[in-house]
Design a protein around this motif. Sequence first.
Motif, mmCIF file in Angstrom:
data_model
loop_
_atom_site.group_PDB
_atom_site.id
_atom_site.type_symbol
_atom_site.label_atom_id
_atom_site.label_comp_id
_atom_site.label_asym_id
_atom_site.label_seq_id
_atom_site.Cartn_x
_atom_site.Cartn_y
_atom_site.Cartn_z
ATOM 1 N N ILE A 1 2.242 5.727 1.221
ATOM 2 C CA ILE A 1 1.579 4.330 0.768
ATOM 3 C C ILE A 1 1.346 4.211 -0.671
ATOM 4 O O ILE A 1 1.558 3.351 -1.321
ATOM 5 C CB ILE A 1 0.329 4.179 1.796
ATOM 6 N N ALA B 1 0.479 -2.438 -0.016
ATOM 7 C CA ALA B 1 0.436 -0.864 -0.002
ATOM 8 C C ALA B 1 -1.093 -0.673 -0.805
ATOM 9 O O ALA B 1 -1.857 0.329 -0.235
ATOM 10 C CB ALA B 1 1.380 0.000 -0.530
ATOM 11 N N SER C 1 -3.957 -1.371 1.414
ATOM 12 C CA SER C 1 -3.915 -0.434 2.432
ATOM 13 C C SER C 1 -4.637 0.999 1.880
ATOM 14 O O SER C 1 -5.641 1.405 2.937
ATOM 15 C CB SER C 1 -2.549 -0.019 2.846
ATOM 16 N N ILE D 1 8.043 2.297 5.435
ATOM 17 C CA ILE D 1 7.808 2.018 4.187
ATOM 18 C C ILE D 1 8.912 2.436 3.241
ATOM 19 O O ILE D 1 8.892 1.851 2.190
ATOM 20 C CB ILE D 1 6.539 2.630 3.844
ATOM 21 N N SER E 1 0.063 0.374 8.262
ATOM 22 C CA SER E 1 -0.794 1.486 7.812
ATOM 23 C C SER E 1 -2.075 1.209 7.714
ATOM 24 O O SER E 1 -3.164 2.047 7.540
ATOM 25 C CB SER E 1 -0.393 2.167 6.371
ATOM 26 N N ALA F 1 3.489 -1.513 5.493
ATOM 27 C CA ALA F 1 2.224 -1.304 4.839
ATOM 28 C C ALA F 1 1.193 -1.853 5.518
ATOM 29 O O ALA F 1 -0.076 -1.530 5.487
ATOM 30 C CB ALA F 1 2.333 -2.099 3.336
#
Length: 189
Positions: free
Chosen positions: A165, A181, A184, A138, A153, A150
């Motif tokens: 994140i 992100a 996520s 990331i 995750s 991302a």
Amino acid sequence: MRLNVIFRDSIDPQTFARFAEGQHWVFQGTYPAAESAPAEWVWATPAGAGLHLIEDEALDLIYLSVENYSIKGTSPDAVRSTLNSISREFETISTQELIDLYYAEPEWNARVLTLMMIAAAAGEDFAPDICQVIEHGIRFHQPDVRKAAAIASMYAPWADLKAAISAAASNDSDEQVRDLASMSLLNFK
């Protein structure tokens, strides 16, 4: 308990189905991909393990998830025996090999592929080494690697990843990285 098995090379679901039939595993059904779930073919072993062959379009990967179906719990020996029969038939790659490959790989596009495989390998339980790889990804200089991290995750919404994140969702220079992100973060508790 869930353990994910990553194949070194892509496999054909029909080839795996023939193998499963030869192992006398009971076919439970096929589940087509839905908006929030990948396509799956599911078998149950006599010892109580569930085998989910997953065709994950988000990762562009087919992998196997071994789950405990038994009410009393599938014995570790039964799970090990199932995993051994799979690895005798198909070449698999361990999580540690994937982690080593990620760090050794000089090409960013190979790191993207490795991150997708690491995401599939994540499983349910926190894994510090996987967490470190995703954090590294990331923050990587190449945006496609950050995008892959991302996405990874999303498969490993562990508390230790949340700060990295969150920072990417707020501050990344690439809009797609910020969007992925942010998506996520919805998975984090």
